[in-house]
Scaffold this motif. Structure first.
Motif, PDB file in Angstrom:
ATOM      1  N   HIS A 147       1.819  -3.475  17.806  1.00  0.00           N
ATOM      2  CA  HIS A 147       0.601  -3.908  17.842  1.00  0.00           C
ATOM      3  C   HIS A 147      -0.412  -2.937  17.932  1.00  0.00           C
ATOM      4  CE1 HIS A 147       1.690  -8.178  17.639  1.00  0.00           C
ATOM      5  NE2 HIS A 147       2.149  -8.227  18.777  1.00  0.00           N
ATOM      6  N   GLU A 148      -0.348  -2.050  18.828  1.00  0.00           N
ATOM      7  CA  GLU A 148      -1.189  -0.908  19.049  1.00  0.00           C
ATOM      8  C   GLU A 148      -1.291   0.044  17.694  1.00  0.00           C
ATOM      9  OE1 GLU A 148      -0.272   0.627  22.802  1.00  0.00           O
ATOM     10  OE2 GLU A 148      -1.582  -0.602  23.906  1.00  0.00           O
ATOM     11  N   LEU A 149      -0.093   0.200  17.080  1.00  0.00           N
ATOM     12  CA  LEU A 149      -0.131   1.070  15.871  1.00  0.00           C
ATOM     13  C   LEU A 149      -0.703   0.271  14.885  1.00  0.00           C
ATOM     14  CD1 LEU A 149       0.774   3.505  14.488  1.00  0.00           C
ATOM     15  CD2 LEU A 149       3.001   2.627  14.090  1.00  0.00           C
ATOM     16  N   ARG A 150      -0.279  -1.043  14.775  1.00  0.00           N
ATOM     17  CA  ARG A 150      -1.065  -1.652  13.849  1.00  0.00           C
ATOM     18  C   ARG A 150      -2.475  -1.692  13.800  1.00  0.00           C
ATOM     19  NH1 ARG A 150       1.122  -6.021  14.659  1.00  0.00           N
ATOM     20  NH2 ARG A 150       3.014  -5.675  13.815  1.00  0.00           N
ATOM     21  N   ASP A 151      -3.085  -1.885  15.111  1.00  0.00           N
ATOM     22  CA  ASP A 151      -4.492  -1.772  15.153  1.00  0.00           C
ATOM     23  C   ASP A 151      -4.970  -0.472  14.906  1.00  0.00           C
ATOM     24  OD1 ASP A 151      -4.326  -4.265  16.581  1.00  0.00           O
ATOM     25  OD2 ASP A 151      -4.931  -3.511  18.411  1.00  0.00           O
ATOM     26  N   CYS A 152      -4.402   0.622  15.112  1.00  0.00           N
ATOM     27  CA  CYS A 152      -4.802   1.874  14.636  1.00  0.00           C
ATOM     28  C   CYS A 152      -4.798   1.959  12.784  1.00  0.00           C
ATOM     29  CB  CYS A 152      -3.988   3.049  14.954  1.00  0.00           C
ATOM     30  SG  CYS A 152      -4.180   3.299  16.685  1.00  0.00           S
ATOM     31  N   LEU A 153      -3.886   1.581  12.387  1.00  0.00           N
ATOM     32  CA  LEU A 153      -3.887   1.322  10.783  1.00  0.00           C
ATOM     33  C   LEU A 153      -4.841   0.693  10.380  1.00  0.00           C
ATOM     34  CD1 LEU A 153      -0.024   0.876  10.319  1.00  0.00           C
ATOM     35  CD2 LEU A 153      -1.265   2.847   9.615  1.00  0.00           C
ATOM     36  N   ILE A 154      -5.212  -0.285  11.102  1.00  0.00           N
ATOM     37  CA  ILE A 154      -6.287  -1.434  10.773  1.00  0.00           C
ATOM     38  C   ILE A 154      -7.569  -0.681  10.764  1.00  0.00           C
ATOM     39  CG2 ILE A 154      -7.438  -3.411  11.057  1.00  0.00           C
ATOM     40  CD1 ILE A 154      -4.796  -4.861  11.605  1.00  0.00           C
ATOM     41  N   CYS A 156       0.880  -1.230  -0.079  1.00  0.00           N
ATOM     42  CA  CYS A 156      -0.063   0.070   0.025  1.00  0.00           C
ATOM     43  C   CYS A 156       0.794   1.321   0.015  1.00  0.00           C
ATOM     44  CB  CYS A 156      -0.735  -0.080   1.354  1.00  0.00           C
ATOM     45  SG  CYS A 156      -2.170   1.305   1.078  1.00  0.00           S
ATOM     46  N   GLU A 157       0.329   2.233  -0.822  1.00  0.00           N
ATOM     47  CA  GLU A 157       1.227   3.586  -0.828  1.00  0.00           C
ATOM     48  C   GLU A 157       0.381   4.540   0.059  1.00  0.00           C
ATOM     49  OE1 GLU A 157       2.352   4.940  -4.525  1.00  0.00           O
ATOM     50  OE2 GLU A 157       3.113   2.873  -5.454  1.00  0.00           O
ATOM     51  N   HIS A 158      -0.726   4.571   0.246  1.00  0.00           N
ATOM     52  CA  HIS A 158      -1.511   5.534   1.067  1.00  0.00           C
ATOM     53  C   HIS A 158      -2.183   4.825   2.124  1.00  0.00           C
ATOM     54  CE1 HIS A 158      -0.719   7.767  -2.651  1.00  0.00           C
ATOM     55  NE2 HIS A 158      -0.770   8.757  -2.000  1.00  0.00           N
ATOM     56  N   LEU A 159      -2.065   5.226   3.379  1.00  0.00           N
ATOM     57  CA  LEU A 159      -2.749   4.531   4.714  1.00  0.00           C
ATOM     58  C   LEU A 159      -3.190   6.132   5.353  1.00  0.00           C
ATOM     59  CD1 LEU A 159      -0.703   1.665   5.869  1.00  0.00           C
ATOM     60  CD2 LEU A 159      -3.038   1.758   4.619  1.00  0.00           C
ATOM     61  N   THR A 213      -4.507  11.449   9.736  1.00  0.00           N
ATOM     62  CA  THR A 213      -4.320  12.098   8.240  1.00  0.00           C
ATOM     63  C   THR A 213      -4.024  10.962   7.433  1.00  0.00           C
ATOM     64  OG1 THR A 213      -2.011  12.220   8.939  1.00  0.00           O
ATOM     65  CG2 THR A 213      -3.346  14.016   9.532  1.00  0.00           C
ATOM     66  N   LEU A 214      -4.323  11.021   6.214  1.00  0.00           N
ATOM     67  CA  LEU A 214      -3.903  10.321   5.168  1.00  0.00           C
ATOM     68  C   LEU A 214      -2.590  10.765   4.663  1.00  0.00           C
ATOM     69  CD1 LEU A 214      -5.220   8.084   3.467  1.00  0.00           C
ATOM     70  CD2 LEU A 214      -5.591   9.869   1.661  1.00  0.00           C
ATOM     71  N   VAL A 215      -1.799   9.548   4.845  1.00  0.00           N
ATOM     72  CA  VAL A 215      -0.355  10.019   4.706  1.00  0.00           C
ATOM     73  C   VAL A 215      -0.002   8.861   3.398  1.00  0.00           C
ATOM     74  CG1 VAL A 215       0.114  10.632   6.828  1.00  0.00           C
ATOM     75  CG2 VAL A 215       0.501   8.402   6.433  1.00  0.00           C
TER      76      VAL A 215
END
Length: 157
Positions: free
Chosen positions: A88-95, A48-51, A66-68
């Motif tokens: 894990h917490e950051l990944r949960d936020c990304l998901i 993925c290029e934008h998350l 923010t969309l980055v």
């Protein structure tokens, strides 16, 4: 960081182990299911290029996202150095912030993370029903991951 293909290979490897573990190891079945799905999420991050990502160094408590464009970021751990919370917490936020992208793979990852942590850290008794539930979540994730990968001509799990 590992490439897309390496994450897919590890997801496959973990998935094959799930079929080898006996009912005496239900705690490991749920844990291996989690790690198989986690590698699917990491493979999706790689591609993925934008998350949408937390704009606050405390992602769990941030309501601002923010969309980055994550140029050069190919693994969630590469983002974690910018945040105070663990991977894990950051990944949960990304998901959760990019549910449109991760779909069932992300949902399964977050559910299996909780079950796996209960088994690993809380020494919660995990039985055959829990193991069957984890296998079902793994199957759902594989189905969704492959549906995402096939149109992109990417390796499937």
């Amino acid at each position: 960081m590992p490439s897309y293909d390496k994450h897919v290979a590890q997801a496959k490897h973990n998935r094959s182990l799930v079929t080898e573990l006996s009912a005496d190891y239900c705690d490991w079945i749920v844990t291996v299911c989690f790690y198989s799905v986690l590698h699917m999420v990491e493979a999706m991050i790689y591609e993925c290029e934008h998350l949408r990502a937390p704009s606050n160094p405390l992602p769990r408590f941030s309501t601002q996202r923010t969309l980055v464009k994550i140029s050069g970021v190919k693994h969630s751990s590469e983002l974690s150095k910018n945040y105070c919370r663990n991977g894990h917490e950051l990944r949960d936020c990304l998901i959760s912030d990019n549910f449109w992208y991760f779909k069932g793979v992300g949902r399964s990852c977050m559910i299996l993370r909780g079950v796996s942590q209960s088994a690993r850290y809380d020494c919660q008794e995990i039985d055959g029903d829990d193991a069957d539930f984890a296998r079902d979540k793994l199957f759902e994730a594989v189905t969704d991951f492959n549906a995402w990968a096939i149109p992109k001509n990417l390796e499937t799990v």
